[in-house]
Design a protein around this motif. Structure first.
Motif, short mmCIF file in Angstrom:
data_model
loop_
_atom_site.label_atom_id
_atom_site.label_comp_id
_atom_site.label_asym_id
_atom_site.label_seq_id
_atom_site.Cartn_x
_atom_site.Cartn_y
_atom_site.Cartn_z
N HIS A 90 0.79 -1.11 -0.07
CA HIS A 90 -0.25 -0.10 0.12
C HIS A 90 0.81 0.91 -0.31
CE1 HIS A 90 0.66 -0.77 4.33
NE2 HIS A 90 0.43 0.23 4.86
N HIS A 92 1.90 4.00 2.74
CA HIS A 92 2.54 4.36 3.03
C HIS A 92 3.08 4.25 2.67
CE1 HIS A 92 -1.73 3.51 5.92
NE2 HIS A 92 -1.69 5.09 5.76
N GLN A 95 6.40 1.43 3.72
CA GLN A 95 6.59 0.29 3.02
C GLN A 95 7.12 0.96 1.55
OE1 GLN A 95 3.41 0.64 4.99
NE2 GLN A 95 4.37 -1.17 6.02
N HIS A 167 -7.62 -0.81 4.71
CA HIS A 167 -6.19 -0.76 5.64
C HIS A 167 -6.47 1.34 4.79
CE1 HIS A 167 -3.09 1.15 7.33
NE2 HIS A 167 -2.21 0.87 6.80
N ASP A 186 -0.49 -3.94 5.92
CA ASP A 186 -1.32 -4.04 7.56
C ASP A 186 -3.08 -4.03 7.08
OD1 ASP A 186 0.50 -2.32 8.86
OD2 ASP A 186 0.88 -0.87 7.74
ZN LIG Z 1 0.13 1.11 6.87
#
Ligand SMILES: [Zn+2]
Length: 303
Positions: A90, A92, A95, A167, A186
């Protein structure tokens, strides 16, 4: 005692069983450790989250690139191995922080199309009241998809697919089918409070559905790897999913009655779950925000 840290981790990536701790000196001296999970799939922890690395003759397939201040340590932990393929579970920053480094070195970065869109645009983080700049072009995903796909890396079949609104709005799983290792990002959170990034489209209903999708892929031997925390069994994922499902039922009912996150906390919602949350109000606040954004999905009639 002198330890050749690179060759230690390289040996692990090459197929040695067992746990090795690999201190790596970087700007912030992040401490990475690695553990061979199965076949040629190694779990690298401490970046600050979990990263998966599949070793093949053509190089390493990575799942997530860690935070930016861990990127050099992560890259050097792979020795001289090339990284032809990188997945982002994803958008974020913990990551995708290594995307620029691996992208510049030639990695094809695979992600959901919404993850690419989010990373390509400046975005607001309401919980921290600040804006995050779009990533530079070389750090953006280069191969995007909407539903699912598969590829072969060496002898390993890799399947990947969308986890709708679990998420964020761009979560994916990556399943190393032959090694039976499933990266959940996540969407599973056995240790930290589960996070629902409601501003980016994540919500509790999506999370429960996505956990069902993960359970359908796994069997009793599958090693399920969350973005943070220990490797999970299918039974542990099922338990977390059931907890989320109970919370969904309770909180959607309270939301249809016009109750706030504080009301939910006061009503004892979090006392009914089997584990302790570090910040139960924060979790319920995000649950509430997500419910309001998705009220048509659970038939609520919010006034
Ligand atoms: Zn995350």
């Amino acid at each position: 005692m002198t330890i050749d840290r690179r060759s230690l981790l390289k040996a692990s990536l090459g197929g040695l069983a067992g746990l090795v701790s690999v201190p790596l000196l970087g700007a912030t001296s992040p401490r990475l450790s690695s553990q061979l999970l199965a076949g040629k799939v190694t779990l690298i922890s401490g970046a600050p989250g979990n990263v998966l690395a599949l070793a093949t003759d053509e190089g390493v397939v990575l799942v997530d690139s860690g935070a930016a201040d861990h990127a050099r340590a992560l890259k050097s932990s792979l020795g001289s191995a090339k990284v032809p393929v990188l997945f982002n579970t994803h958008y974020h920053a913990d990551q995708t922080g290594g995307n620029a480094l691996f992208g510049a070195a030639g990695a094809a970065i695979h992600a959901h199309v919404i993850t690419r869109q989010w990373l390509a645009t400046d975005y607001y983080v309401p919980a921290e009241d600040h804006w995050v700049k779009a990533l530079p072009a070389k750090a953006l995903p280069t191969v995007t998809f909407r539903q699912k796909g598969e590829m072969k890396a060496g002898a390993e079949r890799i399947e990947y697919g969308y986890l709708l609104e679990a998420h964020t709005r761009g979560d994916i799983y990556v399943f190393f089918r032959d090694s039976n290792v499933l990266a959940a990002g996540d969407v599973a959170s056995p240790q930290l409070d589960p996070v629902l990034d409601w501003y980016a489209g994540g919500w509790l209903g999506g999370r429960v559905d996505a956990m069902d999708d993960l359970l359908a892929l796994a069997n009793d031997e599958t090693r399920i790897v969350p973005a943070y925390g220990p490797v999970m069994t299918r039974a542990q994922l099922q338990a977390e999913r059931d907890m989320m499902s109970r919370l969904y039922d309770r909180t959607t009912l309270l939301t249809t009655q016009g109750r706030s996150a504080r009301d939910m906390l006061d009503a004892g919602v979090m006392k009914e779950v089997s584990r302790t949350f570090q910040d139960p109000y924060r979790f319920l606040y995000d649950v509430s925000k997500g419910h309001w954004a998705h009220y048509t999905n659970f038939g609520g009639n919010i006034v």
